[in-house]
Write a protein that holds these residues in place. Structure first.
Motif, PDB file in Angstrom:
ATOM      1  N   VAL A  29      42.755  43.743  36.708  1.00  0.00           N
ATOM      2  CA  VAL A  29      42.915  44.555  37.912  1.00  0.00           C
ATOM      3  C   VAL A  29      44.250  45.282  37.796  1.00  0.00           C
ATOM      4  O   VAL A  29      45.270  44.664  37.495  1.00  0.00           O
ATOM      5  CB  VAL A  29      42.899  43.674  39.185  1.00  0.00           C
ATOM      6  CG1 VAL A  29      43.179  44.500  40.420  1.00  0.00           C
ATOM      7  CG2 VAL A  29      41.572  42.950  39.310  1.00  0.00           C
ATOM      8  N   THR A  30      44.244  46.591  38.030  1.00  0.00           N
ATOM      9  CA  THR A  30      45.482  47.363  37.988  1.00  0.00           C
ATOM     10  C   THR A  30      45.744  47.979  39.358  1.00  0.00           C
ATOM     11  O   THR A  30      44.805  48.339  40.071  1.00  0.00           O
ATOM     12  CB  THR A  30      45.420  48.470  36.927  1.00  0.00           C
ATOM     13  OG1 THR A  30      44.328  49.326  37.209  1.00  0.00           O
ATOM     14  CG2 THR A  30      45.273  47.883  35.536  1.00  0.00           C
ATOM     15  N   GLY A  31      47.008  48.088  39.715  1.00  0.00           N
ATOM     16  CA  GLY A  31      47.391  48.679  40.989  1.00  0.00           C
ATOM     17  C   GLY A  31      48.832  48.352  41.305  1.00  0.00           C
ATOM     18  O   GLY A  31      49.594  47.930  40.437  1.00  0.00           O
ATOM     19  N   ARG A  45      44.553  49.194  44.611  1.00  0.00           N
ATOM     20  CA  ARG A  45      44.059  49.859  43.416  1.00  0.00           C
ATOM     21  C   ARG A  45      44.179  51.366  43.554  1.00  0.00           C
ATOM     22  O   ARG A  45      44.516  51.873  44.620  1.00  0.00           O
ATOM     23  CB  ARG A  45      42.610  49.445  43.171  1.00  0.00           C
ATOM     24  CG  ARG A  45      42.492  47.953  42.910  1.00  0.00           C
ATOM     25  CD  ARG A  45      41.084  47.451  42.929  1.00  0.00           C
ATOM     26  NE  ARG A  45      40.159  48.371  42.311  1.00  0.00           N
ATOM     27  CZ  ARG A  45      39.378  48.071  41.281  1.00  0.00           C
ATOM     28  NH1 ARG A  45      39.421  46.877  40.771  1.00  0.00           N
ATOM     29  NH2 ARG A  45      38.553  48.967  40.789  1.00  0.00           N
TER      30      ARG A  45
END
Length: 72
Positions: A29-31, A45
């Protein structure tokens, strides 16, 4: 587990983070870090949706190369 000081530094800088949940890179998960409590971290996100993740996952800067959770 990631510390409160590390989370606060990430929130204030606004840097994009990568949350490594397992060995499969597509499950990351990226953010950016929005908020946290004793057990969970809120990550916003890119599509502006918010995800709650466990603090025991591995948190890394997105700008750095991905480190596998099995390497540690």
């Amino acid at each position: 587990m990631i510390s409160d000081a590390e989370l606060d530094a990430l929130r204030l800088s606004g840097e994009k983070v990568r949350v490594v949940r397992d060995e499969i890179q597509s499950n990351d998960v990226t953010g950016i870090v929005v908020a946290w409590d004793g057990e969970q971290v809120l990550i916003r996100r890119q599509n502006r949706r918010v995800v709650k993740l466990d603090r025991n996952y591995q948190y890394q800067l997105f700008s750095e190369p991905r480190k596998s959770p099995l390497e540690e």
